[in-house]
Design a protein around this motif. Structure first.
Motif, mmCIF file in Angstrom:
data_model
loop_
_atom_site.group_PDB
_atom_site.id
_atom_site.type_symbol
_atom_site.label_atom_id
_atom_site.label_comp_id
_atom_site.label_asym_id
_atom_site.label_seq_id
_atom_site.Cartn_x
_atom_site.Cartn_y
_atom_site.Cartn_z
ATOM 1 N N PHE A 93 0.834 -1.198 0.000
ATOM 2 C CA PHE A 93 0.000 0.000 0.000
ATOM 3 C C PHE A 93 0.873 1.253 0.000
ATOM 4 N N LEU A 94 1.922 1.257 0.827
ATOM 5 C CA LEU A 94 2.834 2.408 0.872
ATOM 6 C C LEU A 94 3.567 2.587 -0.456
ATOM 7 N N VAL A 95 3.980 1.494 -1.073
ATOM 8 C CA VAL A 95 4.630 1.573 -2.388
ATOM 9 C C VAL A 95 3.667 2.180 -3.400
ATOM 10 N N GLY A 96 2.424 1.732 -3.378
ATOM 11 C CA GLY A 96 1.412 2.278 -4.286
ATOM 12 C C GLY A 96 1.182 3.757 -4.059
ATOM 13 N N LEU A 97 1.151 4.185 -2.787
ATOM 14 C CA LEU A 97 0.973 5.604 -2.481
ATOM 15 C C LEU A 97 2.137 6.444 -2.999
ATOM 16 N N PHE A 99 4.223 5.789 -5.494
ATOM 17 C CA PHE A 99 4.200 5.885 -6.952
ATOM 18 C C PHE A 99 3.020 6.721 -7.450
ATOM 19 N N SER A 100 1.886 6.667 -6.748
ATOM 20 C CA SER A 100 0.747 7.500 -7.136
ATOM 21 C C SER A 100 1.060 8.973 -6.943
ATOM 22 N N ALA A 101 1.750 9.295 -5.852
ATOM 23 C CA ALA A 101 2.122 10.685 -5.585
ATOM 24 C C ALA A 101 3.096 11.203 -6.643
ATOM 25 N N LEU A 102 3.956 10.336 -7.140
ATOM 26 C CA LEU A 102 4.938 10.744 -8.145
ATOM 27 C C LEU A 102 4.348 10.862 -9.548
ATOM 28 N N SER A 103 3.155 10.306 -9.762
ATOM 29 C CA SER A 103 2.612 10.262 -11.120
ATOM 30 C C SER A 103 2.069 11.598 -11.601
ATOM 31 N N GLY A 104 1.632 12.449 -10.714
ATOM 32 C CA GLY A 104 1.105 13.745 -11.144
ATOM 33 C C GLY A 104 -0.228 13.591 -11.852
ATOM 34 N N SER A 105 -0.505 14.501 -12.793
ATOM 35 C CA SER A 105 -1.804 14.500 -13.470
ATOM 36 C C SER A 105 -1.740 13.966 -14.900
ATOM 37 N N SER A 106 -0.570 13.639 -15.372
ATOM 38 C CA SER A 106 -0.415 13.144 -16.741
ATOM 39 C C SER A 106 -0.810 11.665 -16.809
ATOM 40 N N LEU A 107 -1.643 11.333 -17.790
ATOM 41 C CA LEU A 107 -2.081 9.955 -17.957
ATOM 42 C C LEU A 107 -0.907 9.046 -18.320
ATOM 43 N N LEU A 109 2.312 9.472 -17.642
ATOM 44 C CA LEU A 109 3.168 9.296 -16.465
ATOM 45 C C LEU A 109 2.505 8.382 -15.442
ATOM 46 N N TYR A 110 1.173 8.501 -15.305
ATOM 47 C CA TYR A 110 0.447 7.632 -14.392
ATOM 48 C C TYR A 110 0.600 6.166 -14.797
ATOM 49 N N LEU A 111 0.453 5.882 -16.082
ATOM 50 C CA LEU A 111 0.572 4.506 -16.568
ATOM 51 C C LEU A 111 1.978 3.955 -16.351
ATOM 52 N N VAL A 112 2.994 4.792 -16.597
ATOM 53 C CA VAL A 112 4.374 4.369 -16.364
ATOM 54 C C VAL A 112 4.593 4.095 -14.882
ATOM 55 N N MET A 113 4.129 5.004 -14.031
ATOM 56 C CA MET A 113 4.305 4.834 -12.580
ATOM 57 C C MET A 113 3.520 3.626 -12.067
ATOM 58 N N HIS A 114 2.349 3.393 -12.644
ATOM 59 C CA HIS A 114 1.566 2.220 -12.244
ATOM 60 C C HIS A 114 2.318 0.934 -12.610
ATOM 61 N N GLY A 115 2.899 0.893 -13.795
ATOM 62 C CA GLY A 115 3.693 -0.264 -14.202
ATOM 63 C C GLY A 115 4.903 -0.463 -13.306
ATOM 64 N N LEU A 116 5.608 0.624 -12.993
ATOM 65 C CA LEU A 116 6.757 0.529 -12.086
ATOM 66 C C LEU A 116 6.327 0.087 -10.694
ATOM 67 N N SER A 117 5.193 0.587 -10.248
ATOM 68 C CA SER A 117 4.672 0.192 -8.938
ATOM 69 C C SER A 117 4.382 -1.308 -8.905
ATOM 70 N N SER A 118 3.826 -1.830 -9.981
ATOM 71 C CA SER A 118 3.541 -3.270 -10.048
ATOM 72 C C SER A 118 4.825 -4.091 -10.008
ATOM 73 N N VAL A 119 5.853 -3.628 -10.721
ATOM 74 C CA VAL A 119 7.131 -4.346 -10.734
ATOM 75 C C VAL A 119 7.776 -4.315 -9.359
ATOM 76 N N VAL A 120 7.817 -3.136 -8.735
ATOM 77 C CA VAL A 120 8.421 -3.011 -7.400
ATOM 78 C C VAL A 120 7.636 -3.844 -6.396
ATOM 79 N N SER A 121 6.317 -3.828 -6.487
ATOM 80 C CA SER A 121 5.492 -4.626 -5.575
ATOM 81 C C SER A 121 5.775 -6.114 -5.723
ATOM 82 N N ALA A 122 5.906 -6.581 -6.960
ATOM 83 C CA ALA A 122 6.218 -7.998 -7.186
ATOM 84 C C ALA A 122 7.607 -8.339 -6.668
ATOM 85 N N LEU A 123 8.557 -7.419 -6.846
ATOM 86 C CA LEU A 123 9.914 -7.655 -6.351
ATOM 87 C C LEU A 123 9.965 -7.732 -4.832
ATOM 88 N N ILE A 124 9.015 -7.101 -4.172
ATOM 89 C CA ILE A 124 8.935 -7.167 -2.710
ATOM 90 C C ILE A 124 8.126 -8.386 -2.280
#
Length: 169
Positions: A93-97, A99-107, A109-124
């Motif tokens: 949940f903290l990892v998701g928060l 990455f969501s905070a870093l995504s800003g308002s750009s769609l 950037l949001y998609l890239v950050m969401h993908g990175l969040s998924s990878v980091v979450s799986a790595l954890i």
């Protein structure tokens, strides 16, 4: 060597796939019937993968072995898995928060950050759950079979089986 390790893993691949199929079908059926049998069976078979990989047994034997190890320790195993799951959800949940905070308002950037969040979450998540299940497996073996005595005897070049005296090599 790395090649022997890879060969050992490859040799266990077919039984591991059978274990995944049997486990998956049985858990789905148990959850469809009622939620509680699914939870009970999930905990009872929680250490089937380590049993299969460490002991070199087949899929059905690994499920039986897991059931045997967890028997009379079901609540302790459930508690350990529950605490580990809660800890994992908090971290994810903290990892998701973050990455969501870093995504800003750009769609984009949001998609890239969401993908990175998924990878980091799986790595954890995957190594953490694997480590927790491995520790539970070792703990159950220590408590039920005296595995710690076997390891200690092995470090001195002796052999020991639970319930017997130490024998010189």
């Amino acid at each position: 060597s790395w090649s022997r390790s890879l060969q050992a893993a490859f040799d266990r691949l077919a039984p591991l796939l059978w274990l995944a199929i049997i486990f998956g079908i049985a858990i789905v059926i148990a959850f469809i019937l009622i939620i509680l049998p699914g939870i009970w069976l999930s905990v009872a078979w929680a250490v089937a993968v380590p049993a299969l990989m460490v002991e070199g047994i087949g899929a059905v034997a690994a499920l039986r072995r897991s059931f045997h190890l967890v028997r009379h320790r079901w609540w302790a195993t459930f508690g350990a898995l529950l605490v580990a799951t809660i800890m994992l959800f908090v971290v994810l949940f903290l990892v998701g928060l973050i990455f969501s905070a870093l995504s800003g308002s750009s769609l984009g950037l949001y998609l890239v950050m969401h993908g990175l969040s998924s990878v980091v979450s799986a790595l954890i998540a995957y190594p953490f759950i694997g480590a927790v299940v491995a520790v539970i497996y070792i703990d159950l073996r220590v408590r039920k079979e005296g595995l710690d005595l076997e390891l200690l005897a092995g470090s001195f070049g002796l052999s020991a089986t639970p319930g017997s005296t130490f024998a010189a090599p």
